[in-house]
Design a protein around this motif. Structure first.
Motif: not given
Length: 642
Positions: A285-294, A324-338
């Motif tokens: 989803x972040x790849x899709x959002x990268x295009x939309x936001x960019x 994007x904020x929602x995906x960051x929370x999902x990534x935090x849940x999955x322990x995949x955030x820097x």
């Protein structure tokens, strides 16, 4: 082989009578003789294996029945009298009183006397066997760890062993005899239940086996497994029951602990699976959002603010940023955030949030904070710790719409091996505890099982994303800790978070000195991204800021381009995850050829850094998709300034 003869003691003050009796019995029995009662008593003391004592009734100084009464005090021998008709009444009374087994009248019939003595010997043998059986039963009952009891049809205890007596408030077996269980445990639900079960056994005549019941005595709870069976006469009439009670508390507690561990393991596996799914979805989803936001942010810069389209684009960009904020929370849940872990004091984090928390919860909630007396140091990202406290506080506030009490506590605790054995994945050691407790609505068991799942919420539509607690869960797992949830409907909720303690002291705040940055656009960038749309918008962002850009979606072409532009190439912007090779491998290869090349990794999830063991240095950095033109420009400028 000679058979061992049974011993018979003959007592008579007339020698000729003793001789006659000896001649009659000596072939079959070992015969001892006594001329006086006193001599007989001495022999009884020394000959402990006497089977029968046969005595005359009339003797000087002591009658035969009196002698046998005294013999009975020290010997198990069967007692018989030889008497004349004049003494018959006294002898019959002795028989009726149980003082003697039988009597023979003078003059005796030799064959009848032999038969009577044989019967007396058999009586002695049976009595000995019965006594032996009773001893075995007594030893069995009093030495077995299981409780054993016998009851009559009125449910009165006939006999119990010591183990069962200890089960009932430590009373004695004698104190239970003749009493019902309801008399021993008055108004006890356990006693009512047990006697109802007893009545079914007596009424239906059917046993019950291994039925486990819970008994509460004060603060102690025990589990007893009971087996009961009816006692019947030879004609089949039920006259009582026998029961065996076994304390299975350790077994029940072990089974409960095992069941809890299995549930924790299943929950952990489920959360891990959900985390992997969430991380994968967020990455794509972040790849899709990268295009939309960019493109959206690029359009905002190009379209005049007074244009009607500018507001529409702003709304679109805002919606994409929320996604994007929602995906960051999902990534935090999955322990995949820097994360940027540091040694921090949890006391400092909680104390620093105090004013903000009070504004969030409002005046109708009483907030009390209790901090550990010594520094509660741990290794974690301070911003993530703040997010844990904030999310739990908001969750507690929503559970107390009419006000209540909120308690936040920090403490350093030691978790032993016993605790670790009951919690999947927990290692013994010293932990920093963060406990957040409220007096709100509480949760039922079904809610507790799902409370950490992404998008699960009990709030009405529009009042939450369902990611608050799942984010907390992911952060705690990423820090190597665990969460214990305690909740009851109407009694509130307590979250206890255990995070491994750090032995080092908390790091002192560092003052960042401003660095001289090159002007925007002063440099050239090689972009390697296999997603065409993401690569195109990334190239557009960099070129609009004045950077020279070459790009490709294939690692092989990237090697060629790097060599062609080696003289002026400053930064490699590379996606970590690509089909043919990894961004890390490509970066390592190109930096060997171009030692001064800076590397900026990009990915839709930070787990890629961990999975491929990428170590960031002063000449490398990471940017998380989706990113805006300004953030990308800042990252590139920062790298070029080192």
């Amino acid at each position: 082989m000679d058979l061992i003869k049974n011993s018979v003691l003959l007592v008579d003050d007339e020698p000729q009578v003793l001789v006659a009796l000896e001649d009659l019995l000596s072939d079959e029995f070992t015969v001892f003789k006594a001329h006086t009662p006193e001599q007989a008593l001495e022999l009884v003391e020394t000959k402990r294996d006497l089977a029968v004592v046969l005595t005359d009734q009339r003797m000087p100084g002591m009658t035969g029945d009196e002698l046998l009464t005294r013999v009975h005090r020290t010997s198990e021998a069967t007692r018989m009298l030889v008497t004349g008709f004049a003494d018959l009444a006294a002898v019959i009374r002795a028989v009726n009183d149980g003082r003697i087994f039988a009597y023979v009248t003078k003059p005796w019939n030799p064959s009848e006397l032999q038969i009577m003595v044989r019967k007396a010997v058999e009586h002695f043998r049976l009595a000995q066997e019965l006594a032996h059986e009773r001893t075995l039963l007594h030893d069995l009952m009093d030495n077995t760890p299981d409780g054993i009891y016998f009851k009559d049809r009125q449910l009165r205890f006939l006999r119990t062993n010591r183990a069962f007596a200890r089960t009932l408030n430590g009373t004695s077996s004698e104190a239970l005899e003749g009493k019902r269980l309801l008399e021993v445990l008055p108004a006890s639900p356990e006693a009512l239940r047990a006697e109802a079960e007893d009545q079914r056994v007596l009424g239906e005549g059917l046993p019950v086996q291994d039925v486990v019941h819970e008994y509460k005595q004060g603060e102690t709870t025990r589990w007893i497994s009971e087996t009961k069976a009816p006692i019947r006469t030879p004609t089949g009439e039920t006259i009582g029951l026998v029961g065996i009670a076994r304390d299975v508390s350790e077994r029940v507690l072990a089974e409960t602990a095992l069941r809890r561990a299995e549930e924790q393991l299943l929950q952990s596996q489920k959360m891990e699976a959900i985390g992997q799914l969430a991380g994968g979805v967020a990455h794509d989803f972040n790849n899709v959002l990268s295009v939309i936001l960019g493109y959206g942010e690029l359009l905002l810069e190009e379209v005049p603010k007074d244009s009607p389209n500018h507001a529409d684009i702003a709304v679109m960009v805002g919606a994409a940023q929320r996604a994007a904020a929602l995906t960051r929370q999902l990534l935090a849940f999955s322990r995949r955030r820097v994360v940027q872990p540091d040694i921090v004091d949890l006391n400092t984090i909680v104390w620093g949030l105090d004013k903000m928390l009070r504004r969030i919860i409002g005046e109708d909630i009483d907030l009390r904070t209790t901090l550990a007396s010594s520094p509660a140091t741990l290794r974690a990202d301070p911003s993530q710790l703040e997010q844990i406290v904030m999310n739990l506080t908001v969750n507690a506030r929503d559970a107390m719409p009419k006000g209540g009490q909120l308690r936040i506590q920090t403490e350093t605790v030691t978790l032993d091996e016993r605790y670790a054995a009951g919690h999947v994945g927990v290692k013994p050691g010293v932990y920093v505890l963060l406990r957040v407790a409220d007096t709100g609505a509480g949760m039922d068991a079904a809610t507790q099982k799902r409370v950490f799942e992404p998008f699960f919420t009990t709030k009405e539509v529009g009042r939450g994303t369902g990611l608050g607690l799942s984010t907390v869960y992911g952060i705690v797992q990423q820090c190597g800790g665990h969460i214990v949830l305690e909740s009851e409907l109407g009694r509130g909720t307590t979250f206890s978070i255990y995070l491994p303690e750090a032995q080092e002291p908390a790091a002192a705040p560092q003052i960042r000195r401003p660095q001289t940055r090159p002007p925007a656009g002063a440099g050239s960038v090689l972009v390697v991204e296999d997603d065409d749309e993401v690569r195109q918008v990334t190239v557009r962002m960099l070129r609009d800021q004045g950077y020279k850009v070459v790009d490709t979606g294939k690692p092989d072409e990237a090697r060629t381009l790097a060599l062609e532009h080696r003289a002026g190439l400053d930064v490699l912007l590379v996606d970590i995850v690509m089909p043919s090779t990894s961004g890390a491998a490509l970066a390592e290869e190109l930096t060997e050829v171009l030692p001064g090349l800076r590397v900026l990794y990009m990915s839709g999830y930070a787990g890629a850094l961990v999975d491929r063991e990428i170590k960031l240095t002063s000449s490398s950095d990471y940017i998380e998709k989706p990113f805006s033109p300004s953030v990308l420009g800042k990252k590139v400028a920062d790298l070029l300034s080192h």
